[in-house]
Motif scaffolding. Sequence first.
Motif, PDB file in Angstrom:
ATOM      1  N   MET A  93       9.760  -3.369  -9.940  1.00 26.84           N
ATOM      2  CA  MET A  93       9.800  -3.432 -11.430  1.00 26.84           C
ATOM      3  C   MET A  93       8.344  -2.418 -11.804  1.00 26.84           C
ATOM      4  SD  MET A  93      12.316  -4.067 -13.451  1.00 26.84           S
ATOM      5  CE  MET A  93      12.837  -2.769 -11.928  1.00 26.84           C
ATOM      6  N   ASP A  94       7.066  -3.260 -10.456  1.00 22.33           N
ATOM      7  CA  ASP A  94       5.924  -3.001 -10.624  1.00 22.33           C
ATOM      8  C   ASP A  94       5.636  -0.967 -10.568  1.00 22.33           C
ATOM      9  OD1 ASP A  94       6.407  -3.132  -8.581  1.00 22.33           O
ATOM     10  OD2 ASP A  94       4.122  -4.116  -7.520  1.00 22.33           O
ATOM     11  N   LEU A  95       6.642  -1.086  -9.481  1.00 24.71           N
ATOM     12  CA  LEU A  95       6.738   0.567  -9.256  1.00 24.71           C
ATOM     13  C   LEU A  95       6.880   1.490 -10.472  1.00 24.71           C
ATOM     14  CD1 LEU A  95       6.428   3.337  -7.487  1.00 24.71           C
ATOM     15  CD2 LEU A  95       8.079   2.627  -6.605  1.00 24.71           C
ATOM     16  N   VAL A  96       8.423   0.298 -11.141  1.00 24.61           N
ATOM     17  CA  VAL A  96       8.659   1.480 -12.194  1.00 24.61           C
ATOM     18  C   VAL A  96       8.316   1.844 -13.377  1.00 24.61           C
ATOM     19  CG1 VAL A  96      10.148   1.017 -13.802  1.00 24.61           C
ATOM     20  CG2 VAL A  96      11.205   1.120 -11.161  1.00 24.61           C
ATOM     21  N   MET A  97       7.227   0.528 -13.618  1.00 28.05           N
ATOM     22  CA  MET A  97       6.725   0.636 -15.398  1.00 28.05           C
ATOM     23  C   MET A  97       5.515   1.252 -14.741  1.00 28.05           C
ATOM     24  SD  MET A  97       8.855  -1.565 -17.020  1.00 28.05           S
ATOM     25  CE  MET A  97      10.063  -2.438 -16.790  1.00 28.05           C
ATOM     26  N   ARG A  98       5.514   1.293 -13.555  1.00 29.38           N
ATOM     27  CA  ARG A  98       3.873   2.183 -13.560  1.00 29.38           C
ATOM     28  C   ARG A  98       3.847   4.035 -13.506  1.00 29.38           C
ATOM     29  NH1 ARG A  98       2.636   0.096  -8.390  1.00 29.38           N
ATOM     30  NH2 ARG A  98       2.911   2.065  -7.074  1.00 29.38           N
ATOM     31  N   VAL A  99       5.560   4.194 -13.003  1.00 27.18           N
ATOM     32  CA  VAL A  99       5.103   5.915 -13.021  1.00 27.18           C
ATOM     33  C   VAL A  99       6.568   6.041 -14.028  1.00 27.18           C
ATOM     34  CG1 VAL A  99       4.882   5.935 -10.155  1.00 27.18           C
ATOM     35  CG2 VAL A  99       7.298   5.099 -10.994  1.00 27.18           C
ATOM     36  N   ASP A 110       0.525  -1.774   0.286  1.00 27.46           N
ATOM     37  CA  ASP A 110       0.095  -0.204  -0.125  1.00 27.46           C
ATOM     38  C   ASP A 110       0.627   1.086  -0.082  1.00 27.46           C
ATOM     39  OD1 ASP A 110      -2.432  -1.734   0.115  1.00 27.46           O
ATOM     40  OD2 ASP A 110      -2.604  -1.371   2.222  1.00 27.46           O
ATOM     41  N   GLU A 111       1.672   1.147   0.479  1.00 28.60           N
ATOM     42  CA  GLU A 111       2.444   2.459   0.408  1.00 28.60           C
ATOM     43  C   GLU A 111       3.526   2.474  -0.306  1.00 28.60           C
ATOM     44  OE1 GLU A 111       3.733   2.039   5.614  1.00 28.60           O
ATOM     45  OE2 GLU A 111       4.835   0.623   4.189  1.00 28.60           O
ATOM     46  N   MET A 112       3.668   1.560  -0.985  1.00 26.53           N
ATOM     47  CA  MET A 112       4.597   1.859  -2.510  1.00 26.53           C
ATOM     48  C   MET A 112       3.589   2.534  -3.398  1.00 26.53           C
ATOM     49  SD  MET A 112       6.682  -1.271  -4.481  1.00 26.53           S
ATOM     50  CE  MET A 112       6.759  -2.442  -2.723  1.00 26.53           C
ATOM     51  N   HIS A 113       2.134   1.747  -3.889  1.00 22.74           N
ATOM     52  CA  HIS A 113       1.025   2.092  -4.494  1.00 22.74           C
ATOM     53  C   HIS A 113       1.328   3.811  -4.089  1.00 22.74           C
ATOM     54  CE1 HIS A 113      -2.492   2.721  -6.974  1.00 22.74           C
ATOM     55  NE2 HIS A 113      -2.932   3.083  -5.909  1.00 22.74           N
ATOM     56  N   GLU A 114       1.070   4.895  -3.023  1.00 28.19           N
ATOM     57  CA  GLU A 114       1.243   6.283  -2.484  1.00 28.19           C
ATOM     58  C   GLU A 114       2.252   6.421  -2.932  1.00 28.19           C
ATOM     59  OE1 GLU A 114       0.652   6.017   1.970  1.00 28.19           O
ATOM     60  OE2 GLU A 114      -1.260   5.074   1.657  1.00 28.19           O
ATOM     61  N   LEU A 115       3.442   5.747  -2.824  1.00 28.19           N
ATOM     62  CA  LEU A 115       4.819   6.588  -2.827  1.00 28.19           C
ATOM     63  C   LEU A 115       4.837   6.292  -5.293  1.00 28.19           C
ATOM     64  CD1 LEU A 115       7.881   7.200  -2.798  1.00 28.19           C
ATOM     65  CD2 LEU A 115       8.198   4.779  -3.554  1.00 28.19           C
ATOM     66  N   GLY A 116       4.158   5.774  -5.755  1.00 29.59           N
ATOM     67  CA  GLY A 116       3.562   6.038  -7.052  1.00 29.59           C
ATOM     68  C   GLY A 116       2.808   6.873  -7.205  1.00 29.59           C
ATOM     69  N   GLU A 117       1.376   7.010  -6.897  1.00 29.82           N
ATOM     70  CA  GLU A 117       0.948   8.041  -7.416  1.00 29.82           C
ATOM     71  C   GLU A 117       1.867   9.260  -6.466  1.00 29.82           C
ATOM     72  OE1 GLU A 117      -2.061   8.084  -7.864  1.00 29.82           O
ATOM     73  OE2 GLU A 117      -1.538   5.501  -8.413  1.00 29.82           O
ATOM     74  N   LEU A 118       2.792   9.830  -5.194  1.00 28.22           N
ATOM     75  CA  LEU A 118       3.228  11.166  -5.163  1.00 28.22           C
ATOM     76  C   LEU A 118       4.425  11.044  -6.802  1.00 28.22           C
ATOM     77  CD1 LEU A 118       3.759  13.247  -3.697  1.00 28.22           C
ATOM     78  CD2 LEU A 118       5.697  11.219  -2.317  1.00 28.22           C
ATOM     79  N   ILE A 119       5.151  10.152  -6.892  1.00 30.06           N
ATOM     80  CA  ILE A 119       5.958  10.087  -7.884  1.00 30.06           C
ATOM     81  C   ILE A 119       5.465  10.670  -9.032  1.00 30.06           C
ATOM     82  CG2 ILE A 119       7.457   8.977  -9.337  1.00 30.06           C
ATOM     83  CD1 ILE A 119       8.430   7.275  -6.873  1.00 30.06           C
ATOM     84  N   ARG A 120       4.140  10.441  -9.475  1.00 35.73           N
ATOM     85  CA  ARG A 120       3.654  10.868 -10.989  1.00 35.73           C
ATOM     86  C   ARG A 120       3.221  12.077 -10.942  1.00 35.73           C
ATOM     87  NH1 ARG A 120       5.214   9.479 -14.989  1.00 35.73           N
ATOM     88  NH2 ARG A 120       3.442  11.310 -16.096  1.00 35.73           N
ATOM     89  N   SER A 121       2.528  12.695  -9.711  1.00 33.63           N
ATOM     90  CA  SER A 121       2.150  13.218  -9.547  1.00 33.63           C
ATOM     91  C   SER A 121       3.440  15.045  -9.362  1.00 33.63           C
ATOM     92  CB  SER A 121       1.210  14.037  -7.390  1.00 33.63           C
ATOM     93  OG  SER A 121       2.463  14.012  -7.331  1.00 33.63           O
TER      94      SER A 121
END
Length: 265
Positions: free
Chosen positions: A205-211, A180-191
């Motif tokens: 890899m899932d975070l890298v590919m997403r953001v 969950d924290e990683m998902h929040e981090l991904g949203e933050l990086i995109r913003s």
Amino acid sequence: MSGISVAFGGVSALSDVSLTVEPGQVHGLIGPNGAGKTTLFNVACGLVRPSAGRITWRGRELRRLRPSQLSKLGISRTLQGVGLFAGLTVLENVMVGAHRHAKAGFVSALLALPTADKDDRLLRERAHAALAELDAEGYADRYPGSLPYPVQKRVALARALVADPDLLLLDEPASGLSEDEMHELGELIRSLSARMSVLLVEHHMDLVMRVCDRITVLDSGEQIAAGTPAEVQADPLVTEAYLGDAVDVEADAAELARTDGGTHA
């Protein structure tokens, strides 16, 4: 960074690697263990001096780059660990990152002149705002050692963001975080890409590919691929570097996209 090469004691750590982070872009840097990611990141931070190649920032070549220059250039970075000062409160730690916005000099602070008081107030306001953005303002008066590791990571990120950089260098920000924290981090990086560029070194890899908008892939100190997440996932050299001898490119790419990278650095 263009044509970057680094050698330690005659052993090549990087060989002719080039990477460009465009304005408003999240650029990922990935690769298996020993690929040279940390070395290239340290070159960007001025911690490692390349034996060949050029570092250019806003059209100007940076010769003999040092970490102390980053803030004035408009560049902030995080570390693989949190790197917080144990003897300072969370708020004070974040205020350290905002010093590029201070107008009063050392003498003014030493003599407690009004300009120093105004600086202190403004830096505190900036620090509170950065902590609030990361939902960590409630820890402002605590000391880092009393906080869970994921909260310390947020504080370290707030310290980098409070400088309002043009380029943010993130070194494995997802380490130690839950799903969950990683998902929040991904949203933050995109913003963040709306107001700054980001260079992200990460093994999840899932975070890298997403953001990420673009990704550069290293293996054994050499650049083996660069492109969009889809292009990188479909590159047989990338799947072979992570998964061994390639058998089926589509199957390997799917496996690479699914993995959380837990065994890779």
